[in-house]
Design a protein around this motif. Structure first.
Motif, short mmCIF file in Angstrom:
data_model
loop_
_atom_site.label_atom_id
_atom_site.label_comp_id
_atom_site.label_asym_id
_atom_site.label_seq_id
_atom_site.Cartn_x
_atom_site.Cartn_y
_atom_site.Cartn_z
N ILE A 30 -27.20 -35.58 -21.70
CA ILE A 30 -27.50 -36.82 -20.98
C ILE A 30 -26.28 -37.40 -20.29
O ILE A 30 -26.33 -37.75 -19.11
CB ILE A 30 -28.16 -37.84 -21.92
N ARG A 31 -25.17 -37.50 -20.98
CA ARG A 31 -23.96 -38.10 -20.40
C ARG A 31 -23.52 -37.35 -19.14
O ARG A 31 -23.25 -37.96 -18.10
CB ARG A 31 -22.83 -38.15 -21.42
N GLN A 32 -23.49 -36.04 -19.20
CA GLN A 32 -23.05 -35.24 -18.05
C GLN A 32 -24.06 -35.33 -16.90
O GLN A 32 -23.68 -35.45 -15.75
CB GLN A 32 -22.82 -33.79 -18.43
N PHE A 33 -25.34 -35.28 -17.24
CA PHE A 33 -26.37 -35.32 -16.20
C PHE A 33 -26.30 -36.63 -15.41
O PHE A 33 -26.44 -36.64 -14.20
CB PHE A 33 -27.76 -35.16 -16.82
N PHE A 34 -26.11 -37.75 -16.11
CA PHE A 34 -26.09 -39.05 -15.46
C PHE A 34 -24.69 -39.53 -15.08
O PHE A 34 -24.53 -40.68 -14.65
CB PHE A 34 -26.80 -40.10 -16.34
N ASP A 35 -23.71 -38.68 -15.21
CA ASP A 35 -22.36 -39.02 -14.78
C ASP A 35 -22.40 -39.35 -13.29
O ASP A 35 -22.94 -38.58 -12.49
CB ASP A 35 -21.42 -37.83 -15.03
N PRO A 36 -21.85 -40.51 -12.89
CA PRO A 36 -21.94 -40.92 -11.48
C PRO A 36 -21.42 -39.87 -10.49
O PRO A 36 -22.02 -39.67 -9.43
CB PRO A 36 -21.10 -42.20 -11.43
N ASN A 38 -21.42 -36.62 -10.86
CA ASN A 38 -22.41 -35.53 -10.80
C ASN A 38 -23.65 -35.96 -10.02
O ASN A 38 -24.20 -35.17 -9.25
CB ASN A 38 -22.80 -35.08 -12.21
N LEU A 39 -24.10 -37.20 -10.25
CA LEU A 39 -25.25 -37.71 -9.50
C LEU A 39 -24.97 -37.71 -8.01
O LEU A 39 -25.80 -37.27 -7.20
CB LEU A 39 -25.61 -39.13 -9.96
N TYR A 43 -26.89 -35.51 -5.15
CA TYR A 43 -27.53 -36.23 -4.06
C TYR A 43 -27.04 -35.72 -2.71
O TYR A 43 -27.83 -35.45 -1.81
CB TYR A 43 -27.29 -37.74 -4.19
#
Length: 124
Positions: A30-36, A38-39, A43
């Motif tokens: 979760i932390r890595q996926f939602f890391d700004p 990475n987001l 995008y």
């Protein structure tokens, strides 16, 4: 990605395949996926893919007429939520009254029709 005149069955099949390929994130992811950072990278990759696919060179023109829905599947029910295009690259959700729901076990064509209805409910 589908062309604007794609057959509803093909669009529905695309969503069903995407749902089949989706998964719940493990708590360690979760932390890595939602890391700004990475987001933002995902995008920007998505936007670059859209620009390439459409042949559009102007990012603003790409988003000007874009319709956007979010999709979730819970308890074997697919919910397709239309959004309102605010400006630029921003969308806002709508009230639940405009959500289109369909069984996860519906045919690809039925799912495609549900997507078409949801998109028709998008504003902006």
């Amino acid at each position: 990605m589908f062309e604007p005149d794609a057959v509803l069955e093909r669009i529905g099949q695309g969503l069903l395949e995407a749902l089949d390929a989706s998964r719940v994130l493990d708590s360690s992811e979760i932390r890595q996926f939602f890391d700004p950072a990475n987001l933002k990278e995902r995008y920007e990759d998505w936007v670059a893919t859209l620009l390439h696919h459409t042949g559009e060179l102007d990012r603003r023109k790409l988003f000007r007429t874009m319709k956007h829905c979010t999709v979730e599947c819970e308890s074997e029910v697919i919910s397709i939520r239309p959004t309102d295009h605010q400006e630029g690259e921003g969308w806002a959700g709508q009230s639940d009254i405009r959500v289109v729901q369909i069984s996860r076990h519906a045919t690809a064509e039925e799912v495609g029709r549900a997507i078409s209805l949801a998109v028709s409910r998008c504003n902006g």
